[in-house]
Structure formats: structure tokens, C-alpha cells
Motif scaffolding. Structure first.
Motif, PDB file in Angstrom:
ATOM      1  N   HIS A  78     -51.051 -54.013 -48.407  1.00 10.55           N
ATOM      2  CA  HIS A  78     -50.170 -52.862 -48.639  1.00 10.55           C
ATOM      3  C   HIS A  78     -48.889 -53.284 -49.342  1.00 10.55           C
ATOM      4  CE1 HIS A  78     -48.500 -48.893 -47.868  1.00 10.55           C
ATOM      5  NE2 HIS A  78     -47.439 -49.443 -47.315  1.00 10.55           N
ATOM      6  N   CYS A  79     -48.238 -54.323 -48.840  1.00  9.70           N
ATOM      7  CA  CYS A  79     -46.946 -54.730 -49.395  1.00  9.70           C
ATOM      8  C   CYS A  79     -47.083 -55.535 -50.677  1.00  9.70           C
ATOM      9  CB  CYS A  79     -46.160 -55.530 -48.348  1.00  9.70           C
ATOM     10  SG  CYS A  79     -45.708 -54.561 -46.891  1.00  9.70           S
ATOM     11  N   LEU A  83     -48.217 -50.675 -52.582  1.00 13.98           N
ATOM     12  CA  LEU A  83     -46.978 -49.926 -52.751  1.00 13.98           C
ATOM     13  C   LEU A  83     -46.573 -49.805 -54.216  1.00 13.98           C
ATOM     14  CD1 LEU A  83     -44.784 -51.098 -49.737  1.00 13.98           C
ATOM     15  CD2 LEU A  83     -45.795 -48.845 -50.123  1.00 13.98           C
ATOM     16  N   GLY A 193     -43.466 -54.097 -42.262  1.00 12.70           N
ATOM     17  CA  GLY A 193     -42.922 -54.257 -43.597  1.00 12.70           C
ATOM     18  C   GLY A 193     -42.735 -55.735 -43.923  1.00 12.70           C
ATOM     19  N   VAL A 196     -42.172 -58.394 -50.505  1.00 14.55           N
ATOM     20  CA  VAL A 196     -43.261 -58.487 -51.484  1.00 14.55           C
ATOM     21  C   VAL A 196     -43.631 -59.937 -51.801  1.00 14.55           C
ATOM     22  CG1 VAL A 196     -43.922 -57.970 -53.869  1.00 14.55           C
ATOM     23  CG2 VAL A 196     -42.789 -56.225 -52.472  1.00 14.55           C
ATOM     24  N   ALA A 199     -45.743 -61.326 -48.954  1.00 19.63           N
ATOM     25  CA  ALA A 199     -47.072 -60.717 -48.900  1.00 19.63           C
ATOM     26  C   ALA A 199     -47.960 -61.245 -50.023  1.00 19.63           C
ATOM     27  CB  ALA A 199     -46.950 -59.196 -48.979  1.00 19.63           C
TER      28      ALA A 199
END
Length: 370
Positions: A78-79, A83, A193, A196, A199
């Protein structure tokens, strides 16, 4: 090659984790890819992981592709990837529907309404949500005047975008058998969270563990990131450079030792299986002369036959469900016998279900028509 399918996983979660993610654009691929790597027969363990235990999650990820990933990897995907895709998709949504009077405030109001509805009903199909929130059914024309002009509903774009944002999740099959693409929507869980860069580094670590050694070009293609993002992630992951026939490749720093050759193995892998879709450069396991028969025009791989770490043919199902295959190279009697055994095992695993790949390739079409 690293993917030694002879070593079967015990659970669907282990099978998915060994490949980082399973391609989920075609629902059948998830089951067939996991099944090829599982000791347990049949699709039931995968259905349970997806729809009951929720230990596997279907989501939009790298390259705006739908994947099925282990639940603990969802925040990383996701991150690192989703996104950024969601931000681009929202801009596109506003552009497409803007002429029809849709703006950020109106979309936000509908999104809030969808969340309220799902908080009340728990789960719903897109059609059910459209009945409960009629604005989802509004339509606009796109590409007006062009050969591919069409009509798009708000719901068809907005629900997927909400899932990219993490607000919604594909949480269950709505009808049919395990090959059905129809699903239900539910409220997404709260996601951790992650920065970025962290991740992206973690996702590259997972890729190197499953697919390494690989080149920068391989990682860039698989992730869909910029070359700068790829290089930063490789550095953060501590990737070690190695020499490959294709040039400089990368592996994890604890993966520099020589690996013993595994025993020869055969496998029948489905269309869009993560192994043949794992690298951009494929000549080392797929002869270039076989590509036209095994890939469609968009670069989607069809069902493949493997022997000893290389693609040697393709397979399909006839109208009556029989599994048929063809070798594209002379690999000997031992290999042919092993492939025949795998085909029989796949037929038993399918249990009479007929699978037609969503993206069809020349050899699959030819074999299925025999």
C-alpha cells in the motif's frame, strides 16, 4: 532458478509469501498459482484464506495490477506502490467526470455515504451499493468520437479508488465458483503508515528473496517505479551486486553463496503466474522463439509447461475440461513423463472446473480447440 516448485508449501499464505504476491487480475490464477505450490489438494485452502480467515488480501498494487498478498504485507504494498497510483487515479477520475458536474466535494460526499452504508450492512456487491447509493450508478461517456468510445459509471471507478486509498477491501466472493471474478466490498482495516522509502526497501527485499538475482531493469518493470526509486530501494535493502549474463544483478547480502542444483522438476503454471512474470529479461528461462505462442500482444503470459527451471511448452483445457499440453522443445522421455504426471494431477485438482484464461494466447487457443 530459485523457484523450486518441488518443495511444496504447507499453506496458501506460505505459497503467496514465497512469490511476494500472486497475480489476481484473473481470479483463477490465484488458485492455480497457489495450487501448483501447495502440498494440499484442491482450491479449498485458498478460498478459506481469502474469504474466511482473511489471511490473503486482494488489492491493487505494483504497476496498477491486482495482486493477492499475505495480510502482513498489505501495508508495505500500500505505502510503496498503491498510494501513488491512487493519487494519479483520483486526478484521472476528476478529469473524466468533471464535465458531468463532478468535483472533489461531490466525490467526497459519495465516498462518505458509501462508508456509512457499509458500516450498516457489513458487506455488499457493487450492484447492491448502487441501489443503496444511487449516485454510484451515474454514467458519463468517455473518449467521445474515438473508436474506443464508451460509457463509464461512477461506481466502477470510485469503488476501486476507495480500495486503493485503503478505505475499502475486496472481502468475499459474491457468486459462482472459485473462478468467478465477482466480489463483495467491505470496510478496509486500519493500515499501518510506513514511510515510502522504508516500504519500497522492504518490498525490494522481498523481491530479491524470491526472484534474485535480478537487474535494476527487472525490479523497475516488476514494481512500476522510477529508476531513481529502484536504486534507492536497492541501496536501502543492502543489495549486493553480482555479475550476470545480462549485466549487473543484485541479491540480498546473505545470498551470495553458491546454490546446489535442485533435482529436475516439472510444473504446469497458469496464465499470469508470478514466476514467468517475475522478471523483465526472460531469455535465460524462456527461449525467444516461444514467446509469440505463449504471450498475448500486451505481454501477458499464458499457461506454461516447465521442466528443470525453464519454459518448455504450454497447456490448456478442452471444452470437456481435459488438460492438454504441448512441448515446444525436445526435452526427453523423462521430462515428458513428468509433465504427463503433472497434467494428471492438475486435472484431479481442478475437479471438473473449466478454466479459460482472461488473457488468451495463441497456443492456449489452439490447444483448447483440439
Amino acid at each position: 532458478m530459485r523457484h523450486r516448485l518441488a518443495a511444496k508449501a504447507a499453506t496458501p499464505e506460505e505459497a503467496a509469501a514465497s512469490m511476494v504476491a500472486l497475480h489476481g487480475t484473473d481470479p483463477a490464477t490465484v488458485f492455480l498459482s497457489a495450487g501448483a505450490r501447495l502440498a494440499a489438494p484442491g482450491p479449498e485452502p485458498v478460498e478459506r484464506a481469502l474469504y474466511t480467515d482473511r489471511t490473503l488480501v486482494r488489492m491493487t498494487g505494483m504497476r496498477r495490477t491486482v495482486f493477492v498478498v499475505p495480510a502482513e504485507l498489505v501495508p508495505v504494498v500500500h505505502c510503496s506502490s498503491t498510494l501513488a497510483i491512487a493519487r494519479k487515479e483520483r486526478k484521472s477520475l476528476l478529469k473524466v467526470f468533471g464535465e458531468g458536474g463532478w468535483d472533489e466535494a461531490r466525490f467526497a460526499d459519495v465516498e462518505a455515504s458509501v462508508l456509512r452504508v457499509l458500516a450498516e450492512v457489513g458487506e455488499a456487491t457493487a450492484a447492491e451499493l448502487g441501489a443503496l447509493e444511487p449516485r454510484l450508478r451515474e454514467q458519463v461517456k468517455v473518449a467521445v468520437g474515438k473508436p474506443y468510445e464508451g460509457t463509464v459509471s461512477v461506481g466502477s471507478r470510485l469503488l476501486s479508488l476507495m480500495a486503493m486509498d485503503g478505505a475499502l477491501v475486496r472481502c468475499g466472493r459474491s457468486s459462482g465458483t472459485w473462478i468467478s471474478g465477482h466480489h463483495r466490498w467491505g470496510l478496509g482495516p486500519e493500515l499501518a503508515g510506513l514511510p515510502v522509502p522504508d516500504a519500497q526497501a522492504e518490498l525490494v527485499r522481498r523481491w530479491l528473496a524470491a526472484f534474485g538475482p535480478g537487474t535494476e531493469a527487472d525490479v523497475k518493470w516488476w514494481t512500476g517505479w522510477t529508476l531513481g526509486d529502484v536504486r534507492r530501494a536497492l541501496t536501502a535493502a543492502g543489495a549486493a551486486a553480482v555479475e550476470l549474463d545480462e549485466g549487473v544483478g543484485y541479491v540480498l547480502p546473505d545470498d551470495l553463496e553458491e546454490v546446489a542444483e535442485p533435482e529436475p522438476w516439472a510444473a504446469l503454471l497458469p496464465a499470469l503466474d508470478p514466476t514467468p512474470m517475475g522478471w523483465q529479461a526472460r531469455d535465460w528461462y524462456l527461449p525467444p522463439e516461444h514467446r509469440a505462442e505463449l504471450f498475448d500482444r500486451s505481454g501477458n503470459v499464458g499457461p506454461t509447461v516447465w521442466w528443470d527451471g525453464r519454459v518448455v511448452g504450454g497447456w490448456a483445457q478442452r471444452a470437456d475440461g481435459e488438460v492438454v499440453w504441448r512441448l515446444l522443445a525436445d526435452v526427453g522421455a523423462e521430462a515428458a513423463a513428468a509433465v504427463e504426471s503433472e497434467a494428471a494431477g492438475l486435472a484431479a485438482w481442478l475437479g471438473g472446473i473449466k478454466v479459460t484464461p482472461r488473457f488468451r494466447t495463441p497456443l492456449e487457443r489452439e490447444l483448447s480447440a483440439l
